[in-house]
Write an enzyme that holds these catalytic residues in place. Structure first.
Site, PDB file in Angstrom:
ATOM      1  N   ASN A   9      11.425   0.307   1.858  1.00  0.00           N
ATOM      2  CA  ASN A   9      10.413   1.114   1.888  1.00  0.00           C
ATOM      3  C   ASN A   9       9.624   0.962   2.947  1.00  0.00           C
ATOM      4  O   ASN A   9       8.827   1.999   3.760  1.00  0.00           O
ATOM      5  CB  ASN A   9       9.391   0.998   0.650  1.00  0.00           C
ATOM      6  CG  ASN A   9       8.187   1.687   1.105  1.00  0.00           C
ATOM      7  OD1 ASN A   9       7.566   3.254   1.065  1.00  0.00           O
ATOM      8  ND2 ASN A   9       7.037   0.916   1.197  1.00  0.00           N
ATOM      9  N   LYS A  33      15.282   8.456  10.034  1.00  0.00           N
ATOM     10  CA  LYS A  33      15.744   8.547   9.005  1.00  0.00           C
ATOM     11  C   LYS A  33      16.331   8.750   8.828  1.00  0.00           C
ATOM     12  O   LYS A  33      17.585   8.413   7.732  1.00  0.00           O
ATOM     13  CB  LYS A  33      14.266   9.746   8.393  1.00  0.00           C
ATOM     14  CG  LYS A  33      13.323   8.777   8.750  1.00  0.00           C
ATOM     15  CD  LYS A  33      12.873   7.598   7.340  1.00  0.00           C
ATOM     16  CE  LYS A  33      11.680   6.923   7.364  1.00  0.00           C
ATOM     17  NZ  LYS A  33      11.648   6.026   6.098  1.00  0.00           N
ATOM     18  N   ILE A  76       3.472   4.888  -0.367  1.00  0.00           N
ATOM     19  CA  ILE A  76       4.097   4.850  -1.211  1.00  0.00           C
ATOM     20  C   ILE A  76       4.612   3.360  -1.595  1.00  0.00           C
ATOM     21  O   ILE A  76       5.348   3.798  -3.408  1.00  0.00           O
ATOM     22  CB  ILE A  76       5.242   5.545  -0.288  1.00  0.00           C
ATOM     23  CG1 ILE A  76       4.535   6.906  -0.415  1.00  0.00           C
ATOM     24  CG2 ILE A  76       6.908   5.776  -1.452  1.00  0.00           C
ATOM     25  CD1 ILE A  76       5.959   7.594   0.833  1.00  0.00           C
ATOM     26  N   ARG A  92       0.786  -0.447   0.139  1.00  0.00           N
ATOM     27  CA  ARG A  92       0.023  -0.165  -0.186  1.00  0.00           C
ATOM     28  C   ARG A  92       0.765   1.493   0.025  1.00  0.00           C
ATOM     29  O   ARG A  92       2.344   1.648  -0.259  1.00  0.00           O
ATOM     30  CB  ARG A  92      -0.991  -0.256   0.929  1.00  0.00           C
ATOM     31  CG  ARG A  92      -0.003   0.559   2.703  1.00  0.00           C
ATOM     32  CD  ARG A  92      -1.286   0.481   3.906  1.00  0.00           C
ATOM     33  NE  ARG A  92      -0.564   0.919   4.844  1.00  0.00           N
ATOM     34  CZ  ARG A  92      -0.355  -0.115   6.087  1.00  0.00           C
ATOM     35  NH1 ARG A  92      -0.849  -1.107   5.413  1.00  0.00           N
ATOM     36  NH2 ARG A  92       0.449   0.424   6.975  1.00  0.00           N
ATOM     37  N   ASP A 123       8.573  -9.917   7.216  1.00  0.00           N
ATOM     38  CA  ASP A 123       8.883  -8.696   8.607  1.00  0.00           C
ATOM     39  C   ASP A 123       9.856  -8.451   8.154  1.00  0.00           C
ATOM     40  O   ASP A 123      11.086  -9.426   9.077  1.00  0.00           O
ATOM     41  CB  ASP A 123       8.294  -9.227   9.871  1.00  0.00           C
ATOM     42  CG  ASP A 123       8.794  -8.332  10.705  1.00  0.00           C
ATOM     43  OD1 ASP A 123       9.661  -7.273  10.795  1.00  0.00           O
ATOM     44  OD2 ASP A 123       7.685  -8.497  12.233  1.00  0.00           O
ATOM     45  N   VAL A 124      10.773  -7.305   8.107  1.00  0.00           N
ATOM     46  CA  VAL A 124      11.821  -6.615   7.661  1.00  0.00           C
ATOM     47  C   VAL A 124      12.379  -6.674   8.826  1.00  0.00           C
ATOM     48  O   VAL A 124      13.736  -6.942   8.904  1.00  0.00           O
ATOM     49  CB  VAL A 124      11.937  -5.758   7.233  1.00  0.00           C
ATOM     50  CG1 VAL A 124      11.266  -5.582   5.678  1.00  0.00           C
ATOM     51  CG2 VAL A 124      11.562  -4.405   7.776  1.00  0.00           C
ATOM     52  N   TYR A 168      11.245   8.354  14.670  1.00  0.00           N
ATOM     53  CA  TYR A 168      11.512   8.285  13.339  1.00  0.00           C
ATOM     54  C   TYR A 168      12.430   8.890  12.582  1.00  0.00           C
ATOM     55  O   TYR A 168      13.348   9.091  11.779  1.00  0.00           O
ATOM     56  CB  TYR A 168       9.714   9.131  13.123  1.00  0.00           C
ATOM     57  CG  TYR A 168       9.687   8.925  11.532  1.00  0.00           C
ATOM     58  CD1 TYR A 168       9.161   7.983  10.972  1.00  0.00           C
ATOM     59  CD2 TYR A 168       9.869   9.793  10.796  1.00  0.00           C
ATOM     60  CE1 TYR A 168       9.305   7.971   9.306  1.00  0.00           C
ATOM     61  CE2 TYR A 168       9.468   9.602   9.502  1.00  0.00           C
ATOM     62  CZ  TYR A 168       8.783   9.299   8.855  1.00  0.00           C
ATOM     63  OH  TYR A 168       8.602   9.302   7.499  1.00  0.00           O
TER      64      TYR A 168
HETATM   65  P1  NDP Z   1       2.052   2.926   5.223  1.00  0.00           P
HETATM   66  O1  NDP Z   1       1.703   3.413   6.252  1.00  0.00           O
HETATM   67  O2  NDP Z   1       1.115   3.555   3.811  1.00  0.00           O
HETATM   68  O3  NDP Z   1       2.640   1.761   4.620  1.00  0.00           O
HETATM   69  C1  NDP Z   1       3.631   1.210   5.676  1.00  0.00           C
HETATM   70  C2  NDP Z   1       4.034  -0.108   4.691  1.00  0.00           C
HETATM   71  O4  NDP Z   1       4.955  -0.595   6.003  1.00  0.00           O
HETATM   72  C3  NDP Z   1       2.569  -1.094   5.031  1.00  0.00           C
HETATM   73  O5  NDP Z   1       3.061  -1.875   3.639  1.00  0.00           O
HETATM   74  C4  NDP Z   1       3.093  -1.919   5.954  1.00  0.00           C
HETATM   75  O6  NDP Z   1       2.823  -3.164   5.587  1.00  0.00           O
HETATM   76  C5  NDP Z   1       5.056  -2.114   5.515  1.00  0.00           C
HETATM   77  N1  NDP Z   1       4.838  -2.320   7.109  1.00  0.00           N
HETATM   78  C6  NDP Z   1       5.085  -2.215   8.107  1.00  0.00           C
HETATM   79  N2  NDP Z   1       6.200  -2.284   9.108  1.00  0.00           N
HETATM   80  C7  NDP Z   1       7.170  -3.080   8.461  1.00  0.00           C
HETATM   81  C8  NDP Z   1       7.533  -4.841   8.816  1.00  0.00           C
HETATM   82  N3  NDP Z   1       8.684  -4.593   9.713  1.00  0.00           N
HETATM   83  N4  NDP Z   1       8.011  -5.214   8.089  1.00  0.00           N
HETATM   84  C9  NDP Z   1       7.371  -5.608   6.653  1.00  0.00           C
HETATM   85  N5  NDP Z   1       7.060  -4.907   6.014  1.00  0.00           N
HETATM   86  C10 NDP Z   1       6.269  -2.848   7.267  1.00  0.00           C
HETATM   87  O7  NDP Z   1       2.809   5.160   4.960  1.00  0.00           O
HETATM   88  P2  NDP Z   1       3.790   5.252   3.513  1.00  0.00           P
HETATM   89  O8  NDP Z   1       3.341   4.644   2.648  1.00  0.00           O
HETATM   90  O9  NDP Z   1       3.706   6.482   3.856  1.00  0.00           O
HETATM   91  O10 NDP Z   1       5.193   4.838   4.152  1.00  0.00           O
HETATM   92  C11 NDP Z   1       6.670   4.195   3.265  1.00  0.00           C
HETATM   93  C12 NDP Z   1       7.587   4.598   3.631  1.00  0.00           C
HETATM   94  O11 NDP Z   1       7.509   6.312   3.066  1.00  0.00           O
HETATM   95  C13 NDP Z   1       7.808   4.559   4.844  1.00  0.00           C
HETATM   96  O12 NDP Z   1       9.572   4.432   5.350  1.00  0.00           O
HETATM   97  C14 NDP Z   1       8.145   6.157   5.394  1.00  0.00           C
HETATM   98  O13 NDP Z   1       8.532   6.493   6.453  1.00  0.00           O
HETATM   99  C15 NDP Z   1       7.717   6.577   4.287  1.00  0.00           C
HETATM  100  N6  NDP Z   1       7.656   8.262   4.496  1.00  0.00           N
HETATM  101  C16 NDP Z   1       6.080   8.933   3.981  1.00  0.00           C
HETATM  102  C17 NDP Z   1       5.880  10.029   4.649  1.00  0.00           C
HETATM  103  C18 NDP Z   1       4.742  10.187   4.134  1.00  0.00           C
HETATM  104  O14 NDP Z   1       4.049  11.462   3.949  1.00  0.00           O
HETATM  105  N7  NDP Z   1       3.963   8.730   3.720  1.00  0.00           N
HETATM  106  C19 NDP Z   1       6.927  10.883   4.250  1.00  0.00           C
HETATM  107  C20 NDP Z   1       8.309  10.331   4.192  1.00  0.00           C
HETATM  108  C21 NDP Z   1       8.855   9.563   3.960  1.00  0.00           C
HETATM  109  P3  NDP Z   1       1.941  -4.550   6.566  1.00  0.00           P
HETATM  110  O15 NDP Z   1       1.652  -3.337   7.885  1.00  0.00           O
HETATM  111  O16 NDP Z   1       1.406  -5.119   6.110  1.00  0.00           O
HETATM  112  O17 NDP Z   1       3.529  -5.127   7.207  1.00  0.00           O
END
Ligand code: NDP
Length: 255
Positions: A96, A167, A23, A21, A69-70, A163
């Site tokens: 990501n 980053k 980005i 989902r 899970d990363v 956070y």
């Molecule tokens: P979302 O919350 O929409 O997506 C986060 C994703 O990370 C999900 O797909 C989730 O899937 C996955 N995830 C979380 N924890 C784990 C884990 N332990 N192992 C594997 N997957 C994991 O957020 P965004 O799309 O916004 O964020 C994506 C990236 O972009 C992040 O690193 C965020 O910090 C960065 N970012 C976002 C910004 C924004 O404004 N949106 C701005 C700057 C950076 P699941 O829970 O199923 O594991």
């Protein structure tokens, strides 16, 4: 080769963590559109499978979902091995997956600090190390870390010291990895988004307005705004680029 041909990824395989989902899904779709096979690696199995199916339907690419899970080395090792078994190689890794927890620094439980660092920074290390070994044994590759503009600034009004640290950590991580792995033909670069409309943003109207007021573009970004840069960094179009960081923030940091 034409300029546009240099952006193609035909025959390449890309892993996108958190690609189900937001980005990550935007980037996974972009990579698939230019010819890559794509592996979605997130924790929620059904969401990963659905995203992989959506992307295959939309782009015609080969896709797979490998629940991961990363923060778990065994699961990340399985991700790397299964990707190579199924697709023959891994050429692109997009680190990501990420979380943000809003709490004032003086009240933040150690567990929350460690959770954020574990997913956002240690998760990127686990994936780079274990997927990177496959790249070293193969033909090299491109690693793209989704960092943030938060690596270079304080966020306001939300409190998220963990956070910010995670980053900023990805910036040093990028420099060192780019240096160590240039000899293996692996390039390492960061994308630093500003505020992008996804589930990670809190639904707090006052906060959303405060952020919006700082953007020169006057609107939140979308995952589709990030995907083209990921395609550039994944492909031969950026073959002379490593150790770099790119802001996509709608002009937020200008002010
Ligand atoms: P979302 O919350 O929409 O997506 C986060 C994703 O990370 C999900 O797909 C989730 O899937 C996955 N995830 C979380 N924890 C784990 C884990 N332990 N192992 C594997 N997957 C994991 O957020 P965004 O799309 O916004 O964020 C994506 C990236 O972009 C992040 O690193 C965020 O910090 C960065 N970012 C976002 C910004 C924004 O404004 N949106 C701005 C700057 C950076 P699941 O829970 O199923 O594991």
């Amino acid at each position: 080769m034409s300029v546009l041909d240099r952006f193609r990824l035909d025959g390449d395989t890309a892993i996108v963590t958190g690609g189900n989902r937001g980005i990550g899904k935007g980037i996974a779709t972009g990579l698939a559109e230019v010819g890559a096979d794509v592996v979605i690696a997130n924790r929620t199995e059904s969401a990963g499978r659905e995203a992989a199916e959506d992307i295959a339907d939309e782009t015609g690419a080969e896709t797979a979902a490998i629940p991961t899970d990363v923060t778990d080395e065994t699961e990340v090792q399985n991700l790397a091995s299964e990707t190579v078994d199924r697709f023959g190689s891994v050429d692109v890794l997009v680190n990501n997956a990420g979380v943000a927890i809003h709490e004032p620094a003086e009240e933040k439980p150690l567990d929350d600090w460690q959770k954020t660092l574990n997913i956002n920074l240690t998760g990127a290390f686990n994936c780079a190390k274990l997927v990177g070994r496959e790249m070293i044994d193969g033909d090299g590759g491109s690693i793209i870390n989704i960092s943030s503009m938060s690596a270079f600034m304080a966020n306001y009004p939300q409190c998220q010291v963990d956070y910010q640290a995670s980053k900023a950590g990805l910036e040093g991580f990028k420099f060192q990895l780019a240096s160590e792995w240039a000899e293996h033909g692996i390039r390492v670069n960061n994308i630093n988004p500003g505020y992008i409309r996804t589930d990670i943003l809190v639904e707090d109207e006052e906060m959303l307005q405060t952020w919006k007021d700082e953007m020169l573009m006057d609107e939140f970004g979308t995952p589709e705004d990030i995907a083209p840069l990921a395609v550039y960094l994944a492909s031969d179009a950026s073959s002379y680029v490593t150790g770099a960081s790119y802001l996509i923030d709608g002009g937020y940091l200008v002010r």
